[in-house]
Scaffold this active site. Structure first.
Site, PDB file in Angstrom:
ATOM      1  N   LYS A   1       0.830  -1.216   0.000  1.00  0.00           N
ATOM      2  CA  LYS A   1       0.000   0.000   0.000  1.00  0.00           C
ATOM      3  C   LYS A   1       0.866   1.268   0.000  1.00  0.00           C
ATOM      4  O   LYS A   1       0.622   2.187  -0.766  1.00  0.00           O
ATOM      5  CB  LYS A   1      -0.926   0.019   1.227  1.00  0.00           C
TER       6      LYS A   1
ATOM      7  N   GLU B   1      -0.878   5.892   6.203  1.00  0.00           N
ATOM      8  CA  GLU B   1      -1.400   5.452   7.503  1.00  0.00           C
ATOM      9  C   GLU B   1      -0.504   6.047   8.596  1.00  0.00           C
ATOM     10  O   GLU B   1       0.725   6.011   8.474  1.00  0.00           O
ATOM     11  CB  GLU B   1      -1.269   3.923   7.541  1.00  0.00           C
TER      12      GLU B   1
ATOM     13  N   ARG C   1      -5.516   2.737   3.833  1.00  0.00           N
ATOM     14  CA  ARG C   1      -6.543   2.127   4.686  1.00  0.00           C
ATOM     15  C   ARG C   1      -7.620   3.160   5.090  1.00  0.00           C
ATOM     16  O   ARG C   1      -7.712   4.233   4.525  1.00  0.00           O
ATOM     17  CB  ARG C   1      -5.939   1.450   5.917  1.00  0.00           C
TER      18      ARG C   1
HETATM   19  N1  LIG Z   1       5.463  -5.462  -5.652  1.00  0.00           N
HETATM   20  C1  LIG Z   1       6.410  -5.659  -4.721  1.00  0.00           C
HETATM   21  N2  LIG Z   1       7.304  -6.648  -4.875  1.00  0.00           N
HETATM   22  C2  LIG Z   1       8.260  -6.879  -3.925  1.00  0.00           C
HETATM   23  N3  LIG Z   1       8.405  -6.135  -2.816  1.00  0.00           N
HETATM   24  C3  LIG Z   1       7.542  -5.127  -2.605  1.00  0.00           C
HETATM   25  C4  LIG Z   1       6.498  -4.832  -3.544  1.00  0.00           C
HETATM   26  N4  LIG Z   1       5.796  -3.783  -3.082  1.00  0.00           N
HETATM   27  C5  LIG Z   1       6.358  -3.437  -1.901  1.00  0.00           C
HETATM   28  N5  LIG Z   1       7.414  -4.221  -1.624  1.00  0.00           N
HETATM   29  C6  LIG Z   1       8.263  -4.201  -0.420  1.00  0.00           C
HETATM   30  O1  LIG Z   1       7.523  -4.917   0.576  1.00  0.00           O
HETATM   31  C7  LIG Z   1       7.582  -4.239   1.823  1.00  0.00           C
HETATM   32  C8  LIG Z   1       6.168  -3.816   2.233  1.00  0.00           C
HETATM   33  O2  LIG Z   1       5.685  -2.858   1.308  1.00  0.00           O
HETATM   34  P1  LIG Z   1       4.819  -1.613   1.788  1.00  0.00           P
HETATM   35  O3  LIG Z   1       4.522  -0.769   0.614  1.00  0.00           O
HETATM   36  O4  LIG Z   1       5.472  -0.954   2.964  1.00  0.00           O
HETATM   37  O5  LIG Z   1       3.489  -2.372   2.285  1.00  0.00           O
HETATM   38  P2  LIG Z   1       2.267  -1.865   3.174  1.00  0.00           P
HETATM   39  O6  LIG Z   1       2.269  -0.370   3.173  1.00  0.00           O
HETATM   40  O7  LIG Z   1       1.062  -2.452   2.533  1.00  0.00           O
HETATM   41  O8  LIG Z   1       2.473  -2.422   4.541  1.00  0.00           O
HETATM   42  C9  LIG Z   1       8.530  -3.081   1.631  1.00  0.00           C
HETATM   43  O9  LIG Z   1       9.827  -3.506   2.014  1.00  0.00           O
HETATM   44  C10 LIG Z   1       8.489  -2.810   0.136  1.00  0.00           C
HETATM   45  O10 LIG Z   1       9.692  -2.263  -0.343  1.00  0.00           O
HETATM   46  N1  LIG Z   2      -6.331  -1.062  12.616  1.00  0.00           N
HETATM   47  C1  LIG Z   2      -5.053  -1.484  12.489  1.00  0.00           C
HETATM   48  C2  LIG Z   2      -4.274  -1.102  11.427  1.00  0.00           C
HETATM   49  C3  LIG Z   2      -2.981  -1.532  11.352  1.00  0.00           C
HETATM   50  N2  LIG Z   2      -2.480  -2.325  12.312  1.00  0.00           N
HETATM   51  C4  LIG Z   2      -1.070  -2.731  12.268  1.00  0.00           C
HETATM   52  C5  LIG Z   2      -0.727  -3.726  11.199  1.00  0.00           C
HETATM   53  C6  LIG Z   2       0.693  -3.408  10.886  1.00  0.00           C
HETATM   54  O1  LIG Z   2       1.563  -4.021  11.838  1.00  0.00           O
HETATM   55  C7  LIG Z   2       0.782  -1.903  11.077  1.00  0.00           C
HETATM   56  C8  LIG Z   2       0.651  -1.086   9.824  1.00  0.00           C
HETATM   57  O2  LIG Z   2       0.100  -1.810   8.796  1.00  0.00           O
HETATM   58  P1  LIG Z   2       0.667  -1.814   7.265  1.00  0.00           P
HETATM   59  O3  LIG Z   2       0.442  -0.433   6.751  1.00  0.00           O
HETATM   60  O4  LIG Z   2       2.092  -2.151   7.301  1.00  0.00           O
HETATM   61  O5  LIG Z   2      -0.163  -2.821   6.572  1.00  0.00           O
HETATM   62  O6  LIG Z   2      -0.296  -1.592  11.965  1.00  0.00           O
HETATM   63  C9  LIG Z   2      -3.281  -2.719  13.366  1.00  0.00           C
HETATM   64  O7  LIG Z   2      -2.826  -3.477  14.241  1.00  0.00           O
HETATM   65  N3  LIG Z   2      -4.541  -2.275  13.442  1.00  0.00           N
END
Ligand SMILES: Nc1ncnc2c1ncn2[C@@H]1O[C@H](COP(=O)(O)OP(=O)(O)O)[C@@H](O)[C@H]1O
Ligand SMILES: Nc1ccn([C@H]2C[C@H](O)[C@@H](COP(=O)(O)O)O2)c(=O)n1
Length: 288
Positions: free
Chosen positions: A91, A109, A162
């Site tokens: 995301k 977020e 989110r």
């Molecule tokens: N399409 C993808 N392929 C491989 N790694 C990815 C991809 N998109 C994101 N990542 C890596 O995966 C991890 C989680 O991505 P992130 O964008 O922070 O996810 P989220 O915000 O949904 O928690 C980060 O280390 C990011 O660099």
């Molecule tokens: N309502 C929520 C939203 C998020 N979290 C936690 C889950 C992850 O550890 C972190 C951030 O989420 P991400 O952006 O990496 O998908 O926050 C939660 O516990 N409750």
């Protein structure tokens, strides 16, 4: 107004305010509720709500009103899009991509707040002892997400990571169903959530769901290496995944507040960026 000026007015309205017209047409009965400069349309909007009418003619009256009071256009211009998906589904990466490549406003977020509240780390506490700290974290998540939803935006399109909806329907629900949140805590959070839904307008025009396998998220989570999340097992991501699927794909669990655009997100970053380009138009128009 004379006939030529009416024609001119409509032409100008449609040219200048195409996004506003579209949003007003689609959202009229629920979006017209701002006070202040929107006073006149608010009256019309509440009248329309009382009529329970969604007819195109009534909506056109509203659009006309937007044109007659052009300074109110901003009330209708804004599209709110939420990017949803499992933990580490990509995301933030998606948000960064759109943030760099267009003048869409992006709202990440507020994880930094959840990790540091006056020197405390509610996120870490929740992972250490969910039964004790789940309510604490989720109360704060609900507040900070609501704050982001109601923040006034200056650009026509906002991408938000989110939503207050997934906070409740996915994360609170998961804590409760897995037996890690006492019933009384769940009831308190639910009362708060229901009160917010009844009293505060939380508009979402489109949900973009980054659909991943739990395994992919697990690998990305390990790669990201956020300290608090090192205790998360694959099973946790599987439960979050199932809740997301039931909510946004099967639509069997909770009300879905907006149309859902599903983007398969197990692919590598380059392929994801290509998909974002393919969907850019839909996302900017707030349609699936
Ligand atoms: N399409 C993808 N392929 C491989 N790694 C990815 C991809 N998109 C994101 N990542 C890596 O995966 C991890 C989680 O991505 P992130 O964008 O922070 O996810 P989220 O915000 O949904 O928690 C980060 O280390 C990011 O660099
Ligand atoms: N309502 C929520 C939203 C998020 N979290 C936690 C889950 C992850 O550890 C972190 C951030 O989420 P991400 O952006 O990496 O998908 O926050 C939660 O516990 N409750």
């Amino acid at each position: 107004m004379s006939l030529p000026s009416i024609v001119g007015f409509w032409t100008n309205l449609l040219q200048i305010s195409a996004p506003a017209v579209r949003v007003a047409l689609r959202r009229a009965p629920v979006r017209v509720e701002s006070a202040g400069p929107c006073g006149q349309t608010r009256l019309l909007g509440s009248w329309m709500q009382k009529q329970q009418s969604t007819s195109r003619q009534f909506r056109l009256i509203l659009v006309y009103t937007v044109g007659v009071f052009p300074n109110q256009e901003a009330c209708f211009m804004h599209l709110g899009i939420c990017i949803e998906g499992n933990i580490a589904s990509g995301k933030t990466t998606c948000l960064e991509y759109f943030g760099k490549t267009s003048n869409i406003e992006v709202i990440a977020e507020p994880v930094h707040k959840w990790r540091n509240l006056k020197g405390h780390n509610p996120l870490a506490l929740m992972y250490q002892d969910p039964a004790r700290w789940g309510l604490t974290l989720q109360t704060y998540v609900q507040l900070t997400m609501l704050d982001q939803h109601v923040t006034t935006m200056t650009s026509p399109v906002t991408l938000m990571e989110r939503s207050i909806y997934s906070a409740k329907y996915i994360f609170v629900e998961n804590l409760y169903r897995s037996g890690k949140m006492p019933e009384v805590d769940y009831a308190v959070l639910s009362e708060w959530f229901d009160w917010i839904m009844r009293n505060i307008h939380v508009p979402v025009d489109l949900i973009v769901y980054l659909q991943t396998s739990p395994q992919t998220c697990y690998e990305r989570l390990i790669e990201r290496c956020r300290e608090e999340e090192q205790v998360i097992p694959l099973e946790y991501l599987e439960m979050i995944h199932q809740l997301y699927e039931d909510w946004l794909i099967h639509q069997t669990s909770f009300k879905v507040p907006a149309p859902v655009l599903v983007i398969p997100a197990d692919h590598d970053v380059q392929k994801m960026f290509c998909q974002y380009e393919e969907h850019r138009g839909k996302i900017l128009m707030g349609s699936k």
